[in-house]
Enzyme design. Structure first.
Site, short mmCIF file in Angstrom:
data_model
loop_
_atom_site.label_atom_id
_atom_site.label_comp_id
_atom_site.label_asym_id
_atom_site.label_seq_id
_atom_site.Cartn_x
_atom_site.Cartn_y
_atom_site.Cartn_z
N TYR A 167 20.18 1.42 -50.10
CA TYR A 167 18.79 0.78 -49.66
C TYR A 167 19.22 -0.45 -48.71
O TYR A 167 18.87 -0.34 -47.48
CB TYR A 167 17.86 0.31 -50.64
CG TYR A 167 16.59 -0.16 -50.14
CD1 TYR A 167 15.69 0.75 -49.71
CD2 TYR A 167 16.14 -1.38 -50.13
CE1 TYR A 167 14.39 0.59 -49.44
CE2 TYR A 167 14.89 -1.79 -49.88
CZ TYR A 167 14.05 -0.93 -49.43
OH TYR A 167 12.81 -1.38 -48.83
N LYS A 191 18.95 -0.70 -44.50
CA LYS A 191 17.95 -1.86 -43.86
C LYS A 191 18.65 -2.98 -43.11
O LYS A 191 18.01 -3.34 -42.18
CB LYS A 191 17.20 -2.40 -45.35
CG LYS A 191 16.04 -1.61 -45.93
CD LYS A 191 14.96 -1.09 -44.91
CE LYS A 191 13.82 -0.25 -45.68
NZ LYS A 191 13.06 0.31 -44.91
P1 NAP Z 1 5.39 3.53 -50.27
O1 NAP Z 1 4.23 3.04 -50.84
O2 NAP Z 1 6.38 4.30 -51.28
O3 NAP Z 1 5.07 4.42 -48.96
C1 NAP Z 1 6.28 5.14 -48.43
C2 NAP Z 1 5.62 5.80 -47.28
O4 NAP Z 1 6.87 6.44 -46.44
C3 NAP Z 1 4.80 6.82 -47.41
O5 NAP Z 1 3.84 7.03 -46.25
C4 NAP Z 1 5.67 8.00 -47.63
O6 NAP Z 1 4.71 9.23 -47.13
C5 NAP Z 1 6.68 7.83 -46.58
N1 NAP Z 1 7.84 8.66 -46.48
C6 NAP Z 1 8.70 8.55 -47.58
N2 NAP Z 1 9.41 9.57 -47.56
C7 NAP Z 1 9.26 10.40 -46.47
C8 NAP Z 1 9.81 11.35 -45.48
N3 NAP Z 1 11.04 12.05 -46.16
N4 NAP Z 1 9.20 11.88 -44.68
C9 NAP Z 1 8.04 11.19 -44.20
N5 NAP Z 1 7.78 10.11 -44.73
C10 NAP Z 1 8.25 9.66 -46.11
O7 NAP Z 1 6.46 2.33 -49.77
P2 NAP Z 1 6.03 0.85 -49.03
O8 NAP Z 1 6.11 -0.17 -50.11
O9 NAP Z 1 4.64 1.13 -48.41
O10 NAP Z 1 7.13 0.82 -47.94
C11 NAP Z 1 6.93 0.76 -46.84
C12 NAP Z 1 8.27 0.53 -46.09
O11 NAP Z 1 8.52 -1.03 -46.18
C13 NAP Z 1 9.59 1.31 -46.58
O12 NAP Z 1 10.36 1.23 -45.29
C14 NAP Z 1 10.21 0.26 -47.37
O13 NAP Z 1 11.55 0.22 -47.39
C15 NAP Z 1 9.68 -1.04 -46.85
N6 NAP Z 1 9.66 -2.37 -47.63
C16 NAP Z 1 8.77 -2.37 -48.90
C17 NAP Z 1 8.94 -3.32 -49.56
C18 NAP Z 1 7.95 -3.46 -50.76
O14 NAP Z 1 8.16 -4.34 -51.52
N7 NAP Z 1 7.05 -2.51 -51.02
C19 NAP Z 1 9.60 -4.43 -49.38
C20 NAP Z 1 10.60 -4.53 -48.28
C21 NAP Z 1 10.41 -3.39 -47.51
P3 NAP Z 1 4.85 10.74 -47.94
O15 NAP Z 1 5.50 10.43 -49.24
O16 NAP Z 1 3.45 11.32 -47.82
O17 NAP Z 1 5.90 11.65 -46.96
#
Ligand code: NAP
Length: 249
Positions: free
Chosen positions: A157, A161
């Site tokens: 990861y 990133k």
């Molecule tokens: P999440 O709730 O798990 O949502 C992930 C999103 O990515 C969903 O809409 C999912 O849609 C989509 N996704 C995953 N695999 C996919 C694939 N193979 N094809 C198309 N879409 C896909 O995650 P989140 O927390 O909102 O995170 C969003 C972004 O922020 C990510 O890049 C994550 O790394 C980053 N981030 C999050 C955090 C945190 O604390 N939450 C911290 C730092 C960075 P489907 O499953 O419907 O495909």
């Protein structure tokens, strides 16, 4: 400079829930028609279509597995056919497949790199070409505090990133003279499905490492993305905006 009196067209990957859904909402409120790409529709289309209609904007879901190169090409072809011009691209789709490196399977490495990094390469290449022709656009790639600081158990990861940061700065340099800005948002710990799996104990420990003393909300990331997408950030490119309660300062 972008003209914000006209409706802008935005593409958001991973818009079906969490941070992506909040980004879709923020961009609609900021005057964009939005196309979001994800494998599932999630709640976004049903929950945000009334908002879009009340604002006179349009919201579309395009089914797409971001790990499938041909699928990404096809989905973007669909969007470009409908939208014709694209002003904003947000690469937000992301996954984790955590584990210590010594035990990490090839698949866990490949899956994370494919969704978190290679998909951004594909979307930026295709939509970047379109934006270059338009001589305008704003691209925002979603990194993480982990891409800046590292985190044990997340080498795959963190690599994806951190890779996004180098990729985005390089692309910002390539596209700057075409009036296209490329920036990164690096969230800290945000309350979504991705962090739901963490134990309460771990969440409490994490909070002690966050100067603001709390986990962030998806809306707080979306505000930063909407700002960078807009003309309000017209002189900002190649930057990493950490939205992390002060974790990475
Ligand atoms: P999440 O709730 O798990 O949502 C992930 C999103 O990515 C969903 O809409 C999912 O849609 C989509 N996704 C995953 N695999 C996919 C694939 N193979 N094809 C198309 N879409 C896909 O995650 P989140 O927390 O909102 O995170 C969003 C972004 O922020 C990510 O890049 C994550 O790394 C980053 N981030 C999050 C955090 C945190 O604390 N939450 C911290 C730092 C960075 P489907 O499953 O419907 O495909």
């Amino acid at each position: 400079m972008e003209n914000e009196s006209k409706t802008r067209h935005a593409v958001v990957t991973g818009g079906s829930r969490g941070i992506g859904m909040a980004i879709v909402e923020a961009l609609l409120k900021d005057g964009c028609d939005v196309w979001y790409l994800s494998r599932s529709e999630g709640e976004t289309l049903a929950a945000l279509t009334p908002l879009a209609q009340s604002l006179g904007k349009s919201l579309f879901w395009v089914a797409c597995d971001m790990a499938d190169r041909q699928g990404v090409e096809t989905a973007l072809d669909t969007v470009i056919k409908e939208a014709v011009t694209i002003d904003v691209l947000v690469n937000n789709a992301g996954i984790t497949r955590d584990g210590l490196l010594m035990r990490m399977k090839d698949q866990a490495w490949d899956d994370v790199i494919a969704v978190n990094l290679t998909a951004a390469f594909l979307t930026c290449r295709k939509i970047g070409r379109l934006m270059a022709g338009q001589r305008s656009g704003s691209i925002i790639n979603t990194s993480s505090v982990v891409g800046i600081m590292g985190n044990g158990g997340q080498t795959n990861y963190a690599a994806s990133k951190a890779g996004l940061i180098g990729f985005s700065k390089s692309l910002a340099r390539e596209l700057s003279l075409r009036n296209i800005r490329v920036n990164v948002v690096a969230p800290g710990f945000i309350e979504t499905a991705m962090t739901e799996v963490l134990s309460d104990n771990l969440k409490d420990t994490l909070k002690t490492q966050i100067p603001l003393g709390r986990i962030g909300s998806a809306g707080e990331i979306a505000e930063a993305v909407a700002f960078l997408a807009s003309d309000r950030a017209s002189y900002i490119t190649g930057q990493v905006l950490a939205v992390d309660g002060g974790m990475a300062m």
